[in-house]
Design a protein around this motif. Structure first.
Motif, PDB file in Angstrom:
ATOM      1  N   GLU A   1      26.876 -11.090  -3.769  1.00 54.93           N
ATOM      2  CA  GLU A   1      26.200 -12.321  -4.660  1.00 54.93           C
ATOM      3  C   GLU A   1      24.939 -11.968  -5.237  1.00 54.93           C
ATOM      4  OE1 GLU A   1      24.713 -17.016  -3.442  1.00 54.93           O
ATOM      5  OE2 GLU A   1      25.427 -15.648  -2.163  1.00 54.93           O
ATOM      6  N   LYS A   2      24.655 -12.210  -6.624  1.00 61.58           N
ATOM      7  CA  LYS A   2      23.598 -11.943  -7.384  1.00 61.58           C
ATOM      8  C   LYS A   2      22.319 -12.754  -6.982  1.00 61.58           C
ATOM      9  CE  LYS A   2      22.613  -9.803 -12.018  1.00 61.58           C
ATOM     10  NZ  LYS A   2      23.213  -9.487 -13.230  1.00 61.58           N
ATOM     11  N   ILE A   3      21.558 -12.559  -6.536  1.00 60.38           N
ATOM     12  CA  ILE A   3      20.348 -13.430  -6.147  1.00 60.38           C
ATOM     13  C   ILE A   3      19.343 -13.342  -6.940  1.00 60.38           C
ATOM     14  CG2 ILE A   3      21.300 -13.758  -3.652  1.00 60.38           C
ATOM     15  CD1 ILE A   3      18.942 -11.871  -2.940  1.00 60.38           C
ATOM     16  N   ALA A   4      19.321 -12.209  -7.941  1.00 61.43           N
ATOM     17  CA  ALA A   4      18.016 -12.148  -8.844  1.00 61.43           C
ATOM     18  C   ALA A   4      18.699 -11.179  -9.740  1.00 61.43           C
ATOM     19  CB  ALA A   4      17.024 -11.717  -8.357  1.00 61.43           C
ATOM     20  N   PRO A   5      17.880 -11.058 -10.986  1.00 63.44           N
ATOM     21  CA  PRO A   5      18.445 -10.123 -11.984  1.00 63.44           C
ATOM     22  C   PRO A   5      18.633  -8.826 -11.497  1.00 63.44           C
ATOM     23  CG  PRO A   5      16.810 -11.541 -13.103  1.00 63.44           C
ATOM     24  CD  PRO A   5      16.719 -12.046 -11.527  1.00 63.44           C
ATOM     25  N   ASP A   6      17.819  -8.181 -10.557  1.00 59.32           N
ATOM     26  CA  ASP A   6      17.972  -6.795 -10.152  1.00 59.32           C
ATOM     27  C   ASP A   6      18.102  -6.896  -8.751  1.00 59.32           C
ATOM     28  OD1 ASP A   6      15.553  -7.825  -9.516  1.00 59.32           O
ATOM     29  OD2 ASP A   6      14.247  -6.120  -9.910  1.00 59.32           O
ATOM     30  N   LYS A   7      18.670  -7.766  -8.153  1.00 56.90           N
ATOM     31  CA  LYS A   7      18.930  -7.947  -6.585  1.00 56.90           C
ATOM     32  C   LYS A   7      20.224  -8.754  -6.130  1.00 56.90           C
ATOM     33  CE  LYS A   7      16.448  -9.247  -2.318  1.00 56.90           C
ATOM     34  NZ  LYS A   7      15.366  -9.561  -1.585  1.00 56.90           N
ATOM     35  N   THR A   8      20.996  -8.046  -5.203  1.00 50.69           N
ATOM     36  CA  THR A   8      22.285  -8.441  -4.670  1.00 50.69           C
ATOM     37  C   THR A   8      22.425  -8.582  -3.291  1.00 50.69           C
ATOM     38  OG1 THR A   8      23.518  -6.441  -4.916  1.00 50.69           O
ATOM     39  CG2 THR A   8      23.635  -7.863  -6.623  1.00 50.69           C
ATOM     40  N   THR A   9      23.082  -9.234  -2.782  1.00 51.67           N
ATOM     41  CA  THR A   9      23.370  -9.187  -1.157  1.00 51.67           C
ATOM     42  C   THR A   9      25.010  -9.185  -0.937  1.00 51.67           C
ATOM     43  OG1 THR A   9      23.713 -11.540  -1.046  1.00 51.67           O
ATOM     44  CG2 THR A   9      21.641 -10.792  -0.670  1.00 51.67           C
ATOM     45  N   THR A  10      25.414  -8.136  -0.150  1.00 53.17           N
ATOM     46  CA  THR A  10      26.765  -7.834   0.078  1.00 53.17           C
ATOM     47  C   THR A  10      27.012  -8.293   1.575  1.00 53.17           C
ATOM     48  OG1 THR A  10      26.537  -6.153  -1.435  1.00 53.17           O
ATOM     49  CG2 THR A  10      28.253  -5.880  -0.093  1.00 53.17           C
ATOM     50  N   ARG A  11      28.195  -8.733   1.891  1.00 54.11           N
ATOM     51  CA  ARG A  11      28.892  -8.882   3.000  1.00 54.11           C
ATOM     52  C   ARG A  11      30.291  -8.447   3.052  1.00 54.11           C
ATOM     53  NH1 ARG A  11      31.328 -14.303   4.098  1.00 54.11           N
ATOM     54  NH2 ARG A  11      31.042 -15.388   2.652  1.00 54.11           N
ATOM     55  N   THR A  12      30.818  -7.801   4.059  1.00 56.67           N
ATOM     56  CA  THR A  12      32.350  -7.665   3.970  1.00 56.67           C
ATOM     57  C   THR A  12      32.807  -8.967   5.018  1.00 56.67           C
ATOM     58  OG1 THR A  12      31.915  -6.342   5.953  1.00 56.67           O
ATOM     59  CG2 THR A  12      32.049  -5.369   4.025  1.00 56.67           C
ATOM     60  N   VAL A  13      34.217  -9.213   4.691  1.00 57.51           N
ATOM     61  CA  VAL A  13      34.864 -10.304   5.333  1.00 57.51           C
ATOM     62  C   VAL A  13      36.086 -10.183   6.113  1.00 57.51           C
ATOM     63  CG1 VAL A  13      36.227 -12.416   4.288  1.00 57.51           C
ATOM     64  CG2 VAL A  13      34.385 -12.002   3.068  1.00 57.51           C
ATOM     65  N   ALA A  14      36.997  -9.162   5.473  1.00 58.94           N
ATOM     66  CA  ALA A  14      38.176  -8.899   6.277  1.00 58.94           C
ATOM     67  C   ALA A  14      38.707  -7.395   5.641  1.00 58.94           C
ATOM     68  CB  ALA A  14      39.432 -10.001   5.960  1.00 58.94           C
ATOM     69  N   LEU A  15      39.517  -6.992   6.640  1.00 61.71           N
ATOM     70  CA  LEU A  15      40.224  -5.756   6.367  1.00 61.71           C
ATOM     71  C   LEU A  15      41.439  -6.011   5.440  1.00 61.71           C
ATOM     72  CD1 LEU A  15      40.438  -3.473   9.490  1.00 61.71           C
ATOM     73  CD2 LEU A  15      39.141  -2.813   7.350  1.00 61.71           C
ATOM     74  N   VAL A  16      41.881  -5.411   4.218  1.00 58.69           N
ATOM     75  CA  VAL A  16      42.872  -5.575   3.208  1.00 58.69           C
ATOM     76  C   VAL A  16      43.358  -4.408   2.848  1.00 58.69           C
ATOM     77  CG1 VAL A  16      41.936  -8.026   2.639  1.00 58.69           C
ATOM     78  CG2 VAL A  16      41.172  -5.874   1.481  1.00 58.69           C
ATOM     79  N   ARG A  17      44.462  -4.628   2.187  1.00 61.05           N
ATOM     80  CA  ARG A  17      45.178  -3.282   1.797  1.00 61.05           C
ATOM     81  C   ARG A  17      45.590  -3.613   0.322  1.00 61.05           C
ATOM     82  NH1 ARG A  17      46.923   0.980   4.593  1.00 61.05           N
ATOM     83  NH2 ARG A  17      48.169   2.477   3.380  1.00 61.05           N
ATOM     84  N   PHE A  18      44.809  -2.956  -0.725  1.00 62.85           N
ATOM     85  CA  PHE A  18      45.349  -2.985  -2.180  1.00 62.85           C
ATOM     86  C   PHE A  18      45.663  -1.907  -2.907  1.00 62.85           C
ATOM     87  CE2 PHE A  18      43.310  -7.136  -1.603  1.00 62.85           C
ATOM     88  CZ  PHE A  18      43.587  -8.073  -2.727  1.00 62.85           C
ATOM     89  N   VAL A  19      46.317  -2.009  -3.992  1.00 63.08           N
ATOM     90  CA  VAL A  19      46.666  -0.769  -4.677  1.00 63.08           C
ATOM     91  C   VAL A  19      45.298  -0.349  -5.185  1.00 63.08           C
ATOM     92  CG1 VAL A  19      48.740  -1.686  -5.400  1.00 63.08           C
ATOM     93  CG2 VAL A  19      47.167  -2.518  -6.976  1.00 63.08           C
ATOM     94  N   PRO A  20      45.330   1.035  -5.723  1.00 62.66           N
ATOM     95  CA  PRO A  20      44.296   1.479  -6.169  1.00 62.66           C
ATOM     96  C   PRO A  20      43.774   1.055  -7.818  1.00 62.66           C
ATOM     97  CG  PRO A  20      45.516   3.317  -5.359  1.00 62.66           C
ATOM     98  CD  PRO A  20      46.563   1.932  -5.576  1.00 62.66           C
ATOM     99  N   PHE A  21      42.527   0.773  -7.940  1.00 65.69           N
ATOM    100  CA  PHE A  21      41.877   0.540  -9.198  1.00 65.69           C
ATOM    101  C   PHE A  21      42.473   1.650 -10.042  1.00 65.69           C
ATOM    102  CE2 PHE A  21      38.701  -0.239 -12.435  1.00 65.69           C
ATOM    103  CZ  PHE A  21      38.347  -1.650 -12.033  1.00 65.69           C
ATOM    104  N   THR A  22      43.033   1.173 -11.255  1.00 64.26           N
ATOM    105  CA  THR A  22      43.418   2.233 -12.327  1.00 64.26           C
ATOM    106  C   THR A  22      42.484   2.255 -13.402  1.00 64.26           C
ATOM    107  OG1 THR A  22      45.747   2.032 -11.774  1.00 64.26           O
ATOM    108  CG2 THR A  22      45.252   2.930 -13.961  1.00 64.26           C
ATOM    109  N   ARG A  23      42.076   3.580 -13.795  1.00 61.28           N
ATOM    110  CA  ARG A  23      40.989   3.642 -14.801  1.00 61.28           C
ATOM    111  C   ARG A  23      41.806   4.358 -16.189  1.00 61.28           C
ATOM    112  NH1 ARG A  23      35.891   4.642 -14.176  1.00 61.28           N
ATOM    113  NH2 ARG A  23      35.871   3.927 -16.282  1.00 61.28           N
ATOM    114  N   SER A  24      41.116   4.365 -17.200  1.00 62.86           N
ATOM    115  CA  SER A  24      41.656   4.880 -18.557  1.00 62.86           C
ATOM    116  C   SER A  24      41.449   6.546 -18.323  1.00 62.86           C
ATOM    117  CB  SER A  24      40.973   4.417 -19.830  1.00 62.86           C
ATOM    118  OG  SER A  24      41.596   3.092 -19.859  1.00 62.86           O
ATOM    119  N   PRO A  25      42.328   7.220 -18.812  1.00 63.75           N
ATOM    120  CA  PRO A  25      41.942   8.824 -18.809  1.00 63.75           C
ATOM    121  C   PRO A  25      40.806   8.997 -19.636  1.00 63.75           C
ATOM    122  CG  PRO A  25      44.159   8.476 -19.532  1.00 63.75           C
ATOM    123  CD  PRO A  25      43.315   7.022 -19.535  1.00 63.75           C
ATOM    124  N   LYS A  26      39.857   9.809 -19.183  1.00 66.97           N
ATOM    125  CA  LYS A  26      38.619  10.136 -19.704  1.00 66.97           C
ATOM    126  C   LYS A  26      38.906  11.392 -20.733  1.00 66.97           C
ATOM    127  CE  LYS A  26      35.533   8.896 -15.818  1.00 66.97           C
ATOM    128  NZ  LYS A  26      34.512   9.347 -15.044  1.00 66.97           N
TER     129      LYS A  26
END
Length: 243
Positions: free
Chosen positions: A218-243
Protein backbone atom coordinates in the motif's frame (compact mmCIF):
# COMPACT_ATOMS: atom_id res chain seq x y z
CA UNK A 1 -35.86 -30.48 -49.89
CA UNK A 2 -34.28 -33.23 -47.82
CA UNK A 3 -31.01 -31.32 -47.70
CA UNK A 4 -32.79 -28.17 -46.52
CA UNK A 5 -34.74 -30.13 -43.91
CA UNK A 6 -31.55 -31.79 -42.67
CA UNK A 7 -29.91 -28.38 -42.40
CA UNK A 8 -32.82 -26.96 -40.40
CA UNK A 9 -32.90 -29.98 -38.08
CA UNK A 10 -29.15 -29.70 -37.59
CA UNK A 11 -29.43 -26.01 -36.68
CA UNK A 12 -32.23 -26.75 -34.22
CA UNK A 13 -30.20 -29.54 -32.62
CA UNK A 14 -27.15 -27.27 -32.45
CA UNK A 15 -29.20 -24.55 -30.81
CA UNK A 16 -30.46 -26.99 -28.21
CA UNK A 17 -26.90 -28.12 -27.46
CA UNK A 18 -25.77 -24.51 -26.98
CA UNK A 19 -28.75 -23.78 -24.72
CA UNK A 20 -28.05 -26.93 -22.68
CA UNK A 21 -24.39 -25.96 -22.29
CA UNK A 22 -25.33 -22.41 -21.28
CA UNK A 23 -27.70 -23.76 -18.63
CA UNK A 24 -25.01 -26.12 -17.36
CA UNK A 25 -22.50 -23.27 -17.17
CA UNK A 26 -24.95 -21.10 -15.22
CA UNK A 27 -25.36 -23.87 -12.66
CA UNK A 28 -21.62 -24.59 -12.49
CA UNK A 29 -20.79 -20.88 -12.14
CA UNK A 30 -23.32 -20.38 -9.33
CA UNK A 31 -21.94 -23.43 -7.53
CA UNK A 32 -18.41 -22.07 -7.91
CA UNK A 33 -19.39 -18.73 -6.39
CA UNK A 34 -21.07 -20.38 -3.40
CA UNK A 35 -18.09 -22.67 -2.83
CA UNK A 36 -15.74 -19.68 -2.90
CA UNK A 37 -18.02 -17.73 -0.56
CA UNK A 38 -17.96 -20.57 1.97
CA UNK A 39 -14.22 -21.15 1.67
CA UNK A 40 -13.48 -17.43 2.05
CA UNK A 41 -15.18 -17.36 5.46
CA UNK A 42 -12.56 -19.78 6.74
CA UNK A 43 -9.68 -17.59 5.52
CA UNK A 44 -9.94 -15.07 8.37
CA UNK A 45 -6.22 -14.28 8.34
CA UNK A 46 -6.35 -13.26 4.68
CA UNK A 47 -9.78 -11.68 4.41
CA UNK A 48 -11.13 -10.97 7.88
CA UNK A 49 -14.30 -12.47 9.38
CA UNK A 50 -16.61 -11.14 6.64
CA UNK A 51 -14.85 -13.01 3.84
CA UNK A 52 -15.24 -11.74 0.28
CA UNK A 53 -17.36 -8.69 -0.53
CA UNK A 54 -20.58 -9.09 -2.46
CA UNK A 55 -19.14 -6.88 -5.23
CA UNK A 56 -16.34 -9.34 -5.90
CA UNK A 57 -18.65 -12.36 -5.67
CA UNK A 58 -21.08 -10.68 -8.06
CA UNK A 59 -18.24 -10.07 -10.55
CA UNK A 60 -17.35 -13.77 -10.38
CA UNK A 61 -20.97 -14.69 -10.96
CA UNK A 62 -21.28 -12.40 -13.98
CA UNK A 63 -18.08 -13.45 -15.74
CA UNK A 64 -18.28 -16.42 -18.13
CA UNK A 65 -15.00 -18.10 -17.22
CA UNK A 66 -15.53 -20.95 -19.70
CA UNK A 67 -15.30 -18.49 -22.59
CA UNK A 68 -11.74 -17.67 -21.53
CA UNK A 69 -10.64 -21.31 -21.99
CA UNK A 70 -9.92 -23.12 -25.25
CA UNK A 71 -12.04 -26.14 -24.29
CA UNK A 72 -15.11 -24.06 -23.38
CA UNK A 73 -15.84 -26.79 -20.81
CA UNK A 74 -18.07 -25.75 -17.90
CA UNK A 75 -16.86 -28.52 -15.62
CA UNK A 76 -13.21 -27.59 -16.17
CA UNK A 77 -13.69 -23.82 -16.10
CA UNK A 78 -15.74 -23.63 -12.90
CA UNK A 79 -13.77 -26.10 -10.80
CA UNK A 80 -11.73 -24.25 -8.16
CA UNK A 81 -8.46 -25.12 -9.86
CA UNK A 82 -5.99 -23.54 -12.29
CA UNK A 83 -6.56 -24.10 -16.01
CA UNK A 84 -3.77 -24.38 -18.59
CA UNK A 85 -4.00 -21.75 -21.32
CA UNK A 86 -0.95 -22.87 -23.29
CA UNK A 87 2.52 -21.36 -23.66
CA UNK A 88 3.42 -22.63 -20.19
CA UNK A 89 0.84 -20.32 -18.60
CA UNK A 90 -2.24 -20.94 -16.47
CA UNK A 91 -5.45 -19.15 -15.56
CA UNK A 92 -5.43 -18.94 -11.76
CA UNK A 93 -7.96 -20.86 -9.72
CA UNK A 94 -11.13 -18.82 -9.10
CA UNK A 95 -10.56 -18.41 -5.36
CA UNK A 96 -7.12 -16.89 -5.93
CA UNK A 97 -8.58 -14.54 -8.55
CA UNK A 98 -11.25 -13.52 -6.04
CA UNK A 99 -8.72 -13.12 -3.23
CA UNK A 100 -6.38 -10.90 -5.24
CA UNK A 101 -9.31 -8.82 -6.48
CA UNK A 102 -10.60 -8.35 -2.94
CA UNK A 103 -7.18 -7.36 -1.64
CA UNK A 104 -6.83 -4.72 -4.37
CA UNK A 105 -9.95 -2.93 -3.02
CA UNK A 106 -11.13 -1.75 -6.44
CA UNK A 107 -13.77 1.00 -6.51
CA UNK A 108 -16.09 2.00 -9.35
CA UNK A 109 -14.07 5.09 -10.29
CA UNK A 110 -10.67 3.36 -10.22
CA UNK A 111 -8.13 2.87 -12.97
CA UNK A 112 -6.48 -0.54 -12.56
CA UNK A 113 -3.35 -2.07 -14.05
CA UNK A 114 -3.01 -5.82 -14.51
CA UNK A 115 0.38 -7.29 -15.36
CA UNK A 116 0.03 -10.70 -17.00
CA UNK A 117 -3.19 -10.73 -19.04
CA UNK A 118 -3.08 -14.45 -19.81
CA UNK A 119 -6.56 -15.50 -20.91
CA UNK A 120 -8.13 -12.15 -19.97
CA UNK A 121 -10.25 -13.60 -17.15
CA UNK A 122 -8.76 -11.55 -14.31
CA UNK A 123 -9.08 -8.42 -16.44
CA UNK A 124 -12.76 -9.23 -17.02
CA UNK A 125 -13.37 -9.58 -13.28
CA UNK A 126 -11.66 -6.23 -12.66
CA UNK A 127 -13.66 -4.64 -15.48
CA UNK A 128 -16.91 -5.30 -13.60
CA UNK A 129 -15.54 -3.31 -10.65
CA UNK A 130 -13.41 -0.48 -12.07
CA UNK A 131 -13.84 2.42 -14.46
CA UNK A 132 -10.89 1.35 -16.62
CA UNK A 133 -8.56 -1.65 -16.77
CA UNK A 134 -5.18 -1.60 -18.53
CA UNK A 135 -3.62 -5.04 -18.92
CA UNK A 136 -0.21 -6.08 -20.27
CA UNK A 137 0.79 -9.46 -21.70
CA UNK A 138 4.26 -10.38 -22.97
CA UNK A 139 3.28 -13.46 -25.03
CA UNK A 140 1.88 -12.29 -28.39
CA UNK A 141 -0.54 -15.20 -28.93
CA UNK A 142 -2.07 -14.78 -25.48
CA UNK A 143 -2.34 -10.99 -25.84
CA UNK A 144 -4.09 -11.38 -29.20
CA UNK A 145 -6.51 -14.05 -27.98
CA UNK A 146 -7.34 -12.19 -24.75
CA UNK A 147 -7.93 -8.92 -26.60
CA UNK A 148 -10.26 -10.67 -29.04
CA UNK A 149 -12.19 -12.47 -26.29
CA UNK A 150 -12.61 -9.30 -24.24
CA UNK A 151 -13.72 -7.38 -27.32
CA UNK A 152 -16.20 -10.07 -28.36
CA UNK A 153 -17.68 -10.08 -24.85
CA UNK A 154 -18.04 -6.26 -24.93
CA UNK A 155 -15.58 -5.43 -22.15
CA UNK A 156 -15.21 -1.93 -23.54
CA UNK A 157 -13.36 -0.56 -20.49
CA UNK A 158 -10.39 -2.91 -20.93
CA UNK A 159 -7.27 -2.08 -22.98
CA UNK A 160 -4.75 -4.83 -23.78
CA UNK A 161 -1.11 -4.08 -24.52
CA UNK A 162 1.66 -6.41 -25.72
CA UNK A 163 4.89 -5.86 -23.78
CA UNK A 164 7.04 -6.36 -20.72
CA UNK A 165 4.93 -5.53 -17.68
CA UNK A 166 7.91 -4.84 -15.42
CA UNK A 167 7.91 -1.23 -16.66
CA UNK A 168 4.17 -0.87 -16.18
CA UNK A 169 2.09 1.33 -18.47
CA UNK A 170 2.71 5.00 -17.55
CA UNK A 171 0.49 6.38 -20.32
CA UNK A 172 -2.51 4.53 -18.92
CA UNK A 173 -1.92 5.50 -15.28
CA UNK A 174 -1.45 6.53 -12.59
CA UNK A 175 -3.27 3.59 -11.04
CA UNK A 176 -5.51 3.16 -8.05
CA UNK A 177 -4.71 -0.55 -7.94
CA UNK A 178 -2.25 -2.92 -9.60
CA UNK A 179 -2.63 -6.71 -9.82
CA UNK A 180 0.36 -8.80 -10.92
CA UNK A 181 -0.41 -12.39 -11.90
CA UNK A 182 3.11 -13.83 -12.10
CA UNK A 183 5.81 -14.39 -9.48
CA UNK A 184 8.93 -12.29 -9.10
CA UNK A 185 11.48 -12.01 -6.33
CA UNK A 186 10.85 -8.27 -5.96
CA UNK A 187 8.12 -5.74 -6.53
CA UNK A 188 9.08 -3.81 -9.70
CA UNK A 189 9.93 -0.20 -8.72
CA UNK A 190 8.22 1.25 -11.83
CA UNK A 191 4.92 -0.22 -10.66
CA UNK A 192 5.24 1.47 -7.28
CA UNK A 193 6.00 4.74 -9.06
CA UNK A 194 2.81 4.42 -11.13
CA UNK A 195 0.65 3.60 -8.10
CA UNK A 196 -1.35 6.48 -6.65
CA UNK A 197 -0.97 7.42 -3.00
CA UNK A 198 -3.58 5.36 -1.20
CA UNK A 199 -3.43 2.70 -3.89
CA UNK A 200 -2.65 -1.00 -3.51
CA UNK A 201 -0.49 -3.44 -5.42
CA UNK A 202 -1.17 -7.18 -5.09
CA UNK A 203 1.30 -9.77 -6.38
CA UNK A 204 3.06 -13.06 -5.58
CA UNK A 205 6.61 -12.38 -4.39
CA UNK A 206 9.19 -15.15 -4.37
CA UNK A 207 11.27 -17.51 -6.45
CA UNK A 208 9.94 -19.31 -9.50
CA UNK A 209 8.69 -22.91 -9.37
CA UNK A 210 8.12 -22.87 -5.62
CA UNK A 211 5.66 -21.33 -3.17
CA UNK A 212 5.53 -17.54 -3.05
CA UNK A 213 4.02 -15.03 -0.65
CA UNK A 214 0.91 -13.26 -1.89
CA UNK A 215 1.87 -9.70 -0.98
CA UNK A 216 -0.06 -6.46 -0.60
CA UNK A 217 1.83 -3.18 -0.95
CA UNK A 218 0.00 0.00 0.00
CA UNK A 219 1.38 3.40 -1.00
CA UNK A 220 0.78 5.69 1.96
CA UNK A 221 2.91 8.64 0.76
CA UNK A 222 4.80 9.55 -2.43
CA UNK A 223 7.95 7.92 -1.09
CA UNK A 224 6.56 5.48 1.48
CA UNK A 225 4.84 2.11 1.32
CA UNK A 226 3.70 -0.57 3.73
CA UNK A 227 3.90 -4.27 2.90
CA UNK A 228 2.16 -7.32 4.30
CA UNK A 229 2.02 -10.95 3.26
CA UNK A 230 -1.32 -12.72 3.10
CA UNK A 231 -0.96 -16.33 2.01
CA UNK A 232 1.28 -18.88 0.34
CA UNK A 233 0.56 -19.22 -3.38
CA UNK A 234 2.14 -20.78 -6.44
CA UNK A 235 2.28 -18.75 -9.66
CA UNK A 236 4.09 -19.07 -12.96
CA UNK A 237 7.30 -17.00 -13.26
CA UNK A 238 7.23 -13.36 -14.29
CA UNK A 239 8.46 -13.27 -17.90
CA UNK A 240 10.77 -10.47 -19.04
CA UNK A 241 11.77 -9.30 -22.50
CA UNK A 242 15.29 -10.38 -23.57
CA UNK A 243 17.87 -7.70 -22.84
Amino acid sequence: MRTLLALVLSMVAGGREVAAQDAECVRERAAMVEAIRAYARSRVNALGPDGLSERVLDALGRTKRHLFTSERSCSIAYADAPVSIGHGQTMSQPFIVALMTELAEVATDHVVLEVGTGSGYQAAILAHLARKVCTIEIIPALAETAARTLRDLAYDNVSVRLGDGYAGWPECGPFDAIVVTAALGEVPPPLIEQLKVGGRLVMPVGAAYTSQQLTVVEKIAPDKTTTRTVALVRFVPFTRSPK
